[in-house]
Design an enzyme around this catalytic site. Structure first.
Site, PDB file in Angstrom:
ATOM      1  N   LYS A 106       0.848  -1.189   0.000  1.00 11.67           N
ATOM      2  CA  LYS A 106       0.000   0.000   0.000  1.00 11.67           C
ATOM      3  C   LYS A 106       0.880   1.234   0.000  1.00 11.67           C
ATOM      4  CE  LYS A 106      -4.460   0.957   0.287  1.00 11.67           C
ATOM      5  NZ  LYS A 106      -5.569   0.053  -0.096  1.00 11.67           N
ATOM      6  N   GLY A 218     -21.012   6.453   3.029  1.00  6.99           N
ATOM      7  CA  GLY A 218     -19.977   6.838   2.061  1.00  6.99           C
ATOM      8  C   GLY A 218     -20.570   6.774   0.672  1.00  6.99           C
ATOM      9  N   GLY A 220     -18.886   7.716  -2.199  1.00  9.35           N
ATOM     10  CA  GLY A 220     -17.803   7.885  -3.167  1.00  9.35           C
ATOM     11  C   GLY A 220     -17.992   6.861  -4.275  1.00  9.35           C
ATOM     12  N   ASN A 221     -16.896   6.482  -4.916  1.00  8.26           N
ATOM     13  CA  ASN A 221     -16.963   5.563  -6.050  1.00  8.26           C
ATOM     14  C   ASN A 221     -17.675   4.255  -5.692  1.00  8.26           C
ATOM     15  OD1 ASN A 221     -16.495   4.162  -8.374  1.00  8.26           O
ATOM     16  ND2 ASN A 221     -14.339   3.778  -7.965  1.00  8.26           N
ATOM     17  N   ALA A 222     -17.161   3.548  -4.700  1.00  9.69           N
ATOM     18  CA  ALA A 222     -17.718   2.227  -4.374  1.00  9.69           C
ATOM     19  C   ALA A 222     -19.131   2.334  -3.783  1.00  9.69           C
ATOM     20  CB  ALA A 222     -16.790   1.508  -3.394  1.00  9.69           C
ATOM     21  N   GLY A 223     -19.335   3.262  -2.866  1.00 14.29           N
ATOM     22  CA  GLY A 223     -20.633   3.396  -2.193  1.00 14.29           C
ATOM     23  C   GLY A 223     -21.751   3.789  -3.142  1.00 14.29           C
TER      24      GLY A 223
HETATM   25  N1  GLU Z   1      -7.277   0.270  -3.425  1.00 11.86           N
HETATM   26  C1  GLU Z   1      -8.020  -0.909  -3.744  1.00 11.86           C
HETATM   27  C2  GLU Z   1      -8.084  -1.835  -2.548  1.00 11.86           C
HETATM   28  O1  GLU Z   1      -7.929  -1.438  -1.418  1.00 11.86           O
HETATM   29  C3  GLU Z   1      -7.515  -1.581  -5.014  1.00 11.86           C
HETATM   30  C4  GLU Z   1      -6.097  -2.026  -4.974  1.00 11.86           C
HETATM   31  C5  GLU Z   1      -5.559  -2.477  -6.330  1.00 11.86           C
HETATM   32  O2  GLU Z   1      -6.320  -2.490  -7.289  1.00 11.86           O
HETATM   33  O3  GLU Z   1      -4.361  -2.765  -6.395  1.00 11.86           O
HETATM   34  O4  GLU Z   1      -8.362  -3.000  -2.687  1.00 11.86           O
END
Ligand code: GLU
Length: 431
Positions: A106, A218, A220-223
């Site tokens: 990350k 939330g 945002g994109n996912a929510g």
């Molecule tokens: N940020 C996203 C996660 O937490 C996607 C990570 C990725 O696609 O590498 O799963």
């Protein structure tokens, strides 16, 4: 005591519970609780007024036993080293749960990007990429977007890398724009994966999604996307929120309309409120109430989807949650103490490492397309995502049933066994 736990402590608490159940050796435990590499850099970039600003940038490469490190980059004031370490550990588990050939990593920059202009954001993103350029690569570590980062930022980063290294690297980074190596279906992938799981879970639990009342924290994109998918499937979205607060309606909300107002006004309350001043008559007419983010978690609903920040469901509010199913679209929304309370109460929690793994799964498809020069159709992406997510859900559910575990316990155990097996065959640990 719980208040002093860092995000990394919380992630490790789930890992350690799994190590115990699986009776791992000391060496196995050590390898799985220590990040392999921690990159910390001071990132300098020019503000529009010509002054130089310095911020902390991190990349934590947690484990690469199963393949190149993989994970997003987050821009957030709370993205300190403890949070980035926690998220890197969770990515290692997540890629193993869906059984794609990656490890976990990350990245994070500790900054509030909403205070930057577009050109400042570009200079910051390019400077961050330069700081990690020698430690990432298509076969080494493949970044992606996360909170407050997006396809444009991925494009700047790929461009910076290609310019710096004199290479063509469509597989360096995922979540890119369609015009520069992106994959169809990536924008909705996290929500799509979560939706596939909910459909399957509802079927197995005898819950009709068309009768289900859903609250999403939330937008945002996912929510917002999962609210759309569920609305389309006939479920009732009874509550939504964003960082400025939320709204609740027992007769159901229209996520398409909310999205339009959010775009226009910056808030899901935009239809009813200007700042803190709300039109009470209009609210009453639509049988809608203004609620806080905390209220949303405890509202009367069947399915609760935390899709914003971590550690929102804690020992303080877990007992007040009415939902029968929690789908963790955010990373780490439920604390270990809350998880134990929910398990006792019989709440079904679909953990982040499975519930939101659709995002990294389509990242994997994007990487494969970048390496092979192919372009998959939207149908192929959707079909393959469905196959992988449902297979992983089935693996986790079977393990949970067989050993009487929660979904989180079964997901962690399944993943950790896969990582340990890779470390064994590679000779990192003895048989
Ligand atoms: N940020 C996203 C996660 O937490 C996607 C990570 C990725 O696609 O590498 O799963």
């Amino acid at each position: 005591m719980a208040a002093h736990l860092t995000p990394f402590d919380r992630a490790m608490s789930f890992m350690h519970a799994s190590f115990q159940r699986l009776k791992l050796s000391e060496r196995e435990k050590k390898l799985l609780s220590t990040p392999e590499h921690i990159l910390r850099h001071e990132i300098s970039f020019k503000r529009d007024d010509g002054k130089t600003m310095k911020v902390h940038g991190y990349r934590v490469q947690f484990n690469n036993a199963r393949g190149p490190y993989k994970g997003g980059i987050r821009y957030h004031p709370d993205a300190d080293i403890e949070e980035v370490k926690a998220l890197a550990a969770l990515m290692t588990v997540k890629t193993a749960v869906v059984n794609i050939p990656f490890g976990g990593a990350k990245g994070g920059i500790q900054i509030d990007p909403k205070k930057l202009s577009a050109s400042e954001l570009e200079r910051l993103s390019r400077a961050y990429l330069r700081s990690i350029a020698d430690d990432i690569g298509p076969d080494i570590d493949v970044p992606a977007p996360d909170i407050n980062t997006n396809p444009q930022i991925m494009a700047w980063m790929r461009d910076e890398y290609e310019t710096m290294k004199h290479v063509y690297a469509p597989d360096l980074i995922t979540g890119k724009p369609m015009s520069y190596g992106g994959s169809l279906g990536k924008d909705k992938a996290t929500a799509r994966g979560g939706f596939f799981i909910l459909q399957q879970l509802a079927k197995l639990e005898g819950l009709d999604l068309r009768q289900a009342r859903v609250a999403v924290q939330g937008f945002g994109n996912a929510g917002s996307e999962i609210a759309m998918f569920l609305h389309e499937a006939g479920a009732q979205i009874v509550a939504v929120s964003d960082s400025r607060g939320g709204i609740y309606s027992k007769v159901g909300l229209d996520p398409i309309r909310i999205e339009q107002y959010k775009k226009k006004t910056g808030s899901v309350r935009g239809q009813y409120c200007e700042g803190s001043v709300c039109d009470l008559k209009k609210l009453k007419m639509d049988q809608t109430e203004v609620i806080s983010n905390e209220d949303l978690l405890m509202c009367d609903c069947d399915i609760l989807i935390p899709a914003a920040l971590d550690n929102v469901i804690t020992e303080k509010n877990a007992k007040s949650i009415k939902a029968k199913i929690i789908l963790e679209l955010a990373n780490g929304p439920v604390s270990p103490e809350a998880d134990a309370i929910l398990q006792k109460r019989g709440t079904i929690v679909v953990p982040d490492v499975l519930a939101n793994a659709g995002g990294v799964t389509v990242s994997y498809f994007e990487w494969v397309q970048g390496r092979s020069g192919e372009q998959w159709t939207a149908e192929k992406v959707d079909r393959e995502l469905r196959r992988i997510i449902l297979q992983s859900f089935d693996d986790v559910r079977s393990e949970a049933k067989r050993r009487e575990l929660s979904y989180r316990e079964a997901a962690f155990d399944t993943a950790i066994l896969r990582i340990v097996e890779a470390m064994r065959v590679r000779g990192w640990i003895s048989k």
